[in-house]
Design a protein around this motif. Structure first.
Motif, PDB file in Angstrom:
ATOM      1  N   GLN A 223       0.820  -1.214   0.000  1.00 11.48           N
ATOM      2  CA  GLN A 223       0.000   0.000   0.000  1.00 11.48           C
ATOM      3  C   GLN A 223       0.852   1.262   0.000  1.00 11.48           C
ATOM      4  O   GLN A 223       0.370   2.353  -0.271  1.00 11.48           O
ATOM      5  N   GLY A 224       2.149   1.099   0.328  1.00 14.09           N
ATOM      6  CA  GLY A 224       3.020   2.259   0.417  1.00 14.09           C
ATOM      7  C   GLY A 224       3.555   2.694  -0.933  1.00 14.09           C
ATOM      8  O   GLY A 224       3.477   1.971  -1.928  1.00 14.09           O
ATOM      9  N   ASP A 225       4.140   3.859  -0.949  1.00 16.49           N
ATOM     10  CA  ASP A 225       4.748   4.412  -2.160  1.00 16.49           C
ATOM     11  C   ASP A 225       6.174   3.894  -2.249  1.00 16.49           C
ATOM     12  O   ASP A 225       7.011   4.191  -1.405  1.00 16.49           O
ATOM     13  N   ASP A 226       6.478   3.112  -3.286  1.00 24.56           N
ATOM     14  CA  ASP A 226       7.812   2.545  -3.434  1.00 24.56           C
ATOM     15  C   ASP A 226       8.894   3.612  -3.558  1.00 24.56           C
ATOM     16  O   ASP A 226      10.078   3.335  -3.386  1.00 24.56           O
ATOM     17  N   ARG A 227       8.479   4.825  -3.875  1.00 21.76           N
ATOM     18  CA  ARG A 227       9.467   5.896  -3.998  1.00 21.76           C
ATOM     19  C   ARG A 227       9.768   6.554  -2.663  1.00 21.76           C
ATOM     20  O   ARG A 227      10.587   7.449  -2.571  1.00 21.76           O
ATOM     21  N   GLY A 228       9.067   6.107  -1.597  1.00 21.28           N
ATOM     22  CA  GLY A 228       9.319   6.692  -0.289  1.00 21.28           C
ATOM     23  C   GLY A 228      10.758   6.478   0.151  1.00 21.28           C
ATOM     24  O   GLY A 228      11.401   5.524  -0.227  1.00 21.28           O
ATOM     25  N   VAL A 229      11.246   7.402   0.924  1.00 24.23           N
ATOM     26  CA  VAL A 229      12.640   7.356   1.370  1.00 24.23           C
ATOM     27  C   VAL A 229      12.685   7.280   2.883  1.00 24.23           C
ATOM     28  O   VAL A 229      11.945   7.965   3.573  1.00 24.23           O
ATOM     29  N   GLY A 230      13.572   6.435   3.395  1.00 22.55           N
ATOM     30  CA  GLY A 230      13.863   6.449   4.821  1.00 22.55           C
ATOM     31  C   GLY A 230      13.175   5.369   5.618  1.00 22.55           C
ATOM     32  O   GLY A 230      13.760   4.798   6.517  1.00 22.55           O
ATOM     33  N   ASP A 231      11.912   5.089   5.313  1.00 23.84           N
ATOM     34  CA  ASP A 231      11.178   4.097   6.088  1.00 23.84           C
ATOM     35  C   ASP A 231      11.175   2.751   5.382  1.00 23.84           C
ATOM     36  O   ASP A 231      11.314   2.665   4.170  1.00 23.84           O
ATOM     37  N   ALA A 232      11.001   1.676   6.154  1.00 21.89           N
ATOM     38  CA  ALA A 232      10.862   0.341   5.587  1.00 21.89           C
ATOM     39  C   ALA A 232       9.538   0.256   4.846  1.00 21.89           C
ATOM     40  O   ALA A 232       8.595   1.008   5.125  1.00 21.89           O
ATOM     41  N   PRO A 233       9.420  -0.677   3.878  1.00 23.20           N
ATOM     42  CA  PRO A 233       8.170  -0.788   3.106  1.00 23.20           C
ATOM     43  C   PRO A 233       6.928  -0.967   3.968  1.00 23.20           C
ATOM     44  O   PRO A 233       5.879  -0.369   3.671  1.00 23.20           O
ATOM     45  N   LEU A 234       7.012  -1.771   5.029  1.00 24.65           N
ATOM     46  CA  LEU A 234       5.837  -1.995   5.872  1.00 24.65           C
ATOM     47  C   LEU A 234       5.433  -0.701   6.578  1.00 24.65           C
ATOM     48  O   LEU A 234       4.249  -0.393   6.707  1.00 24.65           O
ATOM     49  N   GLU A 235       6.409   0.049   7.021  1.00 24.85           N
ATOM     50  CA  GLU A 235       6.133   1.341   7.664  1.00 24.85           C
ATOM     51  C   GLU A 235       5.465   2.302   6.678  1.00 24.85           C
ATOM     52  O   GLU A 235       4.518   3.010   7.026  1.00 24.85           O
ATOM     53  N   ARG A 236       5.927   2.304   5.435  1.00 31.41           N
ATOM     54  CA  ARG A 236       5.329   3.179   4.425  1.00 31.41           C
ATOM     55  C   ARG A 236       3.885   2.769   4.132  1.00 31.41           C
ATOM     56  O   ARG A 236       3.011   3.617   3.951  1.00 31.41           O
ATOM     57  N   GLY A 237       3.642   1.437   4.061  1.00 24.27           N
ATOM     58  CA  GLY A 237       2.282   0.969   3.836  1.00 24.27           C
ATOM     59  C   GLY A 237       1.357   1.359   4.973  1.00 24.27           C
ATOM     60  O   GLY A 237       0.213   1.804   4.740  1.00 24.27           O
ATOM     61  N   TYR A 238       1.842   1.225   6.181  1.00 24.52           N
ATOM     62  CA  TYR A 238       1.084   1.605   7.385  1.00 24.52           C
ATOM     63  C   TYR A 238       0.722   3.091   7.319  1.00 24.52           C
ATOM     64  O   TYR A 238      -0.436   3.481   7.511  1.00 24.52           O
ATOM     65  N   THR A 239       1.700   3.918   7.033  1.00 17.18           N
ATOM     66  CA  THR A 239       1.481   5.360   6.964  1.00 17.18           C
ATOM     67  C   THR A 239       0.522   5.711   5.835  1.00 17.18           C
ATOM     68  O   THR A 239      -0.358   6.578   5.992  1.00 17.18           O
ATOM     69  N   ALA A 240       0.653   5.038   4.693  1.00 20.03           N
ATOM     70  CA  ALA A 240      -0.194   5.339   3.539  1.00 20.03           C
ATOM     71  C   ALA A 240      -1.652   4.993   3.811  1.00 20.03           C
ATOM     72  O   ALA A 240      -2.554   5.756   3.443  1.00 20.03           O
ATOM     73  N   VAL A 241      -1.903   3.852   4.440  1.00 19.31           N
ATOM     74  CA  VAL A 241      -3.292   3.459   4.730  1.00 19.31           C
ATOM     75  C   VAL A 241      -3.923   4.455   5.700  1.00 19.31           C
ATOM     76  O   VAL A 241      -5.059   4.910   5.505  1.00 19.31           O
ATOM     77  N   LEU A 242      -3.190   4.837   6.763  1.00 18.36           N
ATOM     78  CA  LEU A 242      -3.736   5.799   7.714  1.00 18.36           C
ATOM     79  C   LEU A 242      -4.025   7.136   7.041  1.00 18.36           C
ATOM     80  O   LEU A 242      -5.062   7.760   7.290  1.00 18.36           O
ATOM     81  N   ALA A 243      -3.111   7.563   6.172  1.00 17.43           N
ATOM     82  CA  ALA A 243      -3.329   8.838   5.486  1.00 17.43           C
ATOM     83  C   ALA A 243      -4.556   8.789   4.591  1.00 17.43           C
ATOM     84  O   ALA A 243      -5.343   9.743   4.502  1.00 17.43           O
ATOM     85  N   GLN A 244      -4.758   7.638   3.940  1.00 18.02           N
ATOM     86  CA  GLN A 244      -5.896   7.490   3.021  1.00 18.02           C
ATOM     87  C   GLN A 244      -7.224   7.531   3.771  1.00 18.02           C
ATOM     88  O   GLN A 244      -8.174   8.198   3.352  1.00 18.02           O
TER      89      GLN A 244
END
Length: 247
Positions: A223-244
Motif C-alpha cells: 500500500q506504500g509508495d515505493d518511492r518513499g525514502v527512509g522508512d521500511a516498506p511496511l512502515e510506508r504501507g502503514y502510513t499510507a493506509v492511515l493517510a488514506q
C-alpha cells in the motif's frame, strides 16, 4: 475459525472506542496494529472476556463469551497479557505463574511442570525463585508472558508485549510467537510496525475504532509508495493506509 467478530462496538460514556468492527482469524499470528487510541486495547479486552461489547457479536473458539458457562470455559482455554499486569511484589516468579495456572483451573498434577516450562520459554529459568520486586521492567514483562502461556492456550492475546524488552529479548519473543502460532491463534496488539513484520502472518490495522486494513504484512507494505525514502516498506504501507482513511 477461532475468532469471529461481527459489528462489535464498545462505548465508554460518550466515547466510542470500538466502532463496528468485523474480524475473522484462525490459527497463526495476527498483528493488531495501530496508533495509540485506535481501539486496540478495548478490542483485545473484549476478546479476553474482561469487558463486554456494547453491541455486536463475538464468538471465540466456537463459544459465546456472553454466556456464563461458555465464558468460564473460554477463560480456561485462553491466555491474556494486558498492557499493565498487576502483581504481588513478594511473590516469586514461579509462585506468580503458578497462581495464574490455578486461576485457569489447570489440573493440579499438571501445574508444576507447566509452570517450569513457561518460565523457561521466556528465558527466566535462572530467576525462577526471585521475588518480583527485585526484577527489572523487562523481566516483569516476561513473567507476564509466562502466565499468559502457562496453560498452553488455544487463543493467546497479548497487549504491547514487547514493551520494556531489549532488542535481543524482542528477537527471542518473536520466535516464541511464531512457534506458538503453529498450533494456536495469537493476537498481538502493538503500535510497533517492526514487531508485525517480524512475527505476524496477518495484520489488522485499526484507526479511530475501526479496522481499516486486514491482510498480510506484504499486502500492507504494497500500500506504500515505493518511492518513499527512509522508512521500511511496511512502515510506508502503514502510513499510507492511515493517510488514506483520514483524508
Amino acid at each position: 475459525m477461532t475468532i469471529e467478530i461481527t459489528e462489535v462496538t464498545r462505548r465508554f460514556g460518550r466515547t466510542e472506542a470500538v466502532a463496528g468492527v468485523d474480524l475473522r482469524a484462525g490459527p497463526g499470528v495476527l498483528g493488531l496494529l495501530g496508533p495509540n487510541g485506535a481501539g486496540k486495547t478495548s478490542l483485545l479486552r473484549m476478546m479476553a472476556t474482561v469487558i463486554e461489547p456494547t453491541s455486536g457479536r463475538l464468538r471465540l473458539l466456537g463459544r459465546d463469551p456472553g454466556v456464563h458457562g461458555e465464558r468460564r470455559e473460554l477463560r480456561r482455554r485462553l491466555g491474556y497479557l494486558p498492557q499493565s499486569l498487576g502483581y504481588y511484589p513478594g511473590f516469586t516468579v514461579v509462585e506468580f505463574v503458578e497462581y495464574f495456572a490455578l486461576l485457569k483451573e489447570m489440573p493440579a498434577a499438571r501445574v508444576p511442570r507447566a509452570v517450569a516450562v513457561a518460565v523457561e520459554r521466556v528465558g527466566l529459568g535462572e530467576k525462577a525463585k526471585a521475588k518480583l520486586r527485585t526484577l527489572s521492567g523487562g523481566m516483569l514483562r516476561r513473567v507476564g508472558i509466562a502466565q499468559a502461556i502457562v496453560n498452553d492456550p488455544e487463543l493467546l492475546l497479548l497487549d504491547e508485549p514487547t514493551a520494556g524488552l531489549d532488542p535481543e529479548q524482542r528477537v527471542a519473543f518473536r520466535a516464541l510467537l511464531r512457534d506458538i502460532g503453529t498450533r494456536a491463534t495469537v493476537v498481538v496488539s502493538t503500535h510497533l510496525v517492526e514487531d508485525v513484520g517480524a512475527a505476524c502472518g496477518a495484520v489488522a490495522l485499526m484507526d479511530r475504532g475501526k479496522v481499516v486494513f486486514h491482510g498480510t504484512p506484504d499486502e500492507l507494505a504494497a500500500q506504500g509508495d515505493d518511492r518513499g525514502v527512509g522508512d521500511a516498506p511496511l512502515e510506508r504501507g502503514y502510513t499510507a493506509v492511515l493517510a488514506q482513511v483520514r483524508s
